[in-house]
Every structure is written in structure tokens, then in C-alpha cells.
Design a protein around this motif. Structure first.
Motif, PDB file in Angstrom:
ATOM      1  N   GLU A   1       0.654  -1.283   0.144  1.00 15.71           N
ATOM      2  CA  GLU A   1      -0.038  -0.032   0.026  1.00 15.71           C
ATOM      3  C   GLU A   1       0.812   1.399   0.025  1.00 15.71           C
ATOM      4  O   GLU A   1       1.722   1.319   0.374  1.00 15.71           O
ATOM      5  N   SER A   2       0.266   2.150  -0.392  1.00 14.60           N
ATOM      6  CA  SER A   2       0.833   3.587  -0.402  1.00 14.60           C
ATOM      7  C   SER A   2      -0.087   4.615  -0.520  1.00 14.60           C
ATOM      8  O   SER A   2      -1.250   4.485  -0.753  1.00 14.60           O
TER       9      SER A   2
ATOM     10  N   GLY B   1      -1.246   6.932   2.061  1.00 16.49           N
ATOM     11  CA  GLY B   1      -1.697   7.447   3.389  1.00 16.49           C
ATOM     12  C   GLY B   1      -1.098   9.054   3.707  1.00 16.49           C
ATOM     13  O   GLY B   1       0.007   9.222   2.944  1.00 16.49           O
TER      14      GLY B   1
ATOM     15  N   LEU C   1      -5.535   6.334  -1.959  1.00 14.02           N
ATOM     16  CA  LEU C   1      -4.435   5.235  -1.533  1.00 14.02           C
ATOM     17  C   LEU C   1      -4.479   4.188  -2.791  1.00 14.02           C
ATOM     18  O   LEU C   1      -5.248   4.094  -3.747  1.00 14.02           O
TER      19      LEU C   1
ATOM     20  N   CYS D   1      -2.768   0.137  -3.894  1.00 16.18           N
ATOM     21  CA  CYS D   1      -2.241  -1.190  -3.517  1.00 16.18           C
ATOM     22  C   CYS D   1      -1.913  -1.878  -4.747  1.00 16.18           C
ATOM     23  O   CYS D   1      -2.688  -2.204  -5.493  1.00 16.18           O
TER      24      CYS D   1
ATOM     25  N   THR E   1      -1.595   1.191   5.999  1.00 14.28           N
ATOM     26  CA  THR E   1      -1.092   2.618   5.735  1.00 14.28           C
ATOM     27  C   THR E   1      -1.906   3.564   6.533  1.00 14.28           C
ATOM     28  O   THR E   1      -3.084   3.477   6.689  1.00 14.28           O
ATOM     29  N   GLN E   2      -1.327   4.334   7.209  1.00 12.99           N
ATOM     30  CA  GLN E   2      -2.203   5.449   8.146  1.00 12.99           C
ATOM     31  C   GLN E   2      -2.635   6.482   7.336  1.00 12.99           C
ATOM     32  O   GLN E   2      -2.089   7.252   6.644  1.00 12.99           O
TER      33      GLN E   2
END
Length: 119
Positions: free
Chosen positions: A6-7, A9, A20, A22, A113-114
Motif C-alpha cells: 500500500e501507499s 496515506g 490510496l 495497493c 497505511t495510516q
């Protein structure tokens, strides 16, 4: 085995947007989706998309604000989040699996991811 990365956030003000991503590698999956877990709460479903037909499904809490989509060529699924609210703050997890006898089997998780939405 399938790896999900994932990326996207981050921190955003209420009313803002984030996207987001994935990326999946490894075996073929039938569906991909997103779950989220806020502090002190259980992990909950957010949205999913079937890989072949592109059929989507959303939780009531995000319907109309979030959009899930896929790029077959890149084996990547996206979650466009608009009109974000502080209650959307959570760790967002990508998930994937197979469809068996009409049921969605969850086989793989990403690392999370936050997403933080400030008021």
C-alpha cells in the motif's frame, strides 16, 4: 502467495482528499479491497472490487465519498477518498482473495497505511 503493498496515506484536513494505492504481485486474485481499523476499534470493511467484472461494493459509512477502482495492467487497486471526516482516521489495509461459490474469501493482507484526518 500474494504480496500487497500500500501507499498514499497521510495527514489531511477535514473535507480534503487522499488516494490510496495497493499493488499486488504473485498469484492471481479474484477481488481486492480495503479495510480500516481505528484506535480501540475492530477492523471494518470499507470497499471491494472484483477483478474481472469491476463490480464494486461499499460500506454505508463511505458510500458516495470513496471510490474504488483498478488498473488491470498494473495489478493495482486505488481508493479515492473525498470529503474526508475525522472519523475516517484509521490504518487502512489492502486485502485480496478468491471468490468461491459466490462468497468472498479473504486470503491476503497488506501492511497498512495510516490516514489521519484533522478537524
Amino acid at each position: 502467495q500474494v504480496q500487497l503493498v500500500e501507499s498514499g496515506g497521510g495527514l489531511v484536513q477535514a473535507g480534503g482528499s487522499l488516494r490510496l494505492s495497493c499493488a499486488a504481485s504473485g498469484r492471481t486474485v479474484s477481488w481486492m479491497g480495503w479495510f480500516r481499523q481505528a484506535p480501540g476499534k475492530e477492523r471494518e470493511f470499507v470497499a471491494r472490487i472484483t477483478w474481472n467484472s469491476g463490480t464494486t461494493y461499499y460500506s454505508d459509512s463511505v458510500k458516495g465519498r470513496f471510490t474504488i477502482s483498478r488498473d488491470n495492467a498494473k495489478n493495482t487497486v486505488y481508493l479515492q477518498m473525498n470529503s474526508l471526516k475525522p472519523e475516517d482516521t484509521a490504518v487502512y489495509y489492502c486485502a485480496a482473495g478468491k471468490i468461491l461459490l459466490g462468497g468472498f474469501q479473504l486470503d491476503y493482507w497488506g501492511q497498512g497505511t495510516q490516514v489521519t484526518v484533522s478537524s
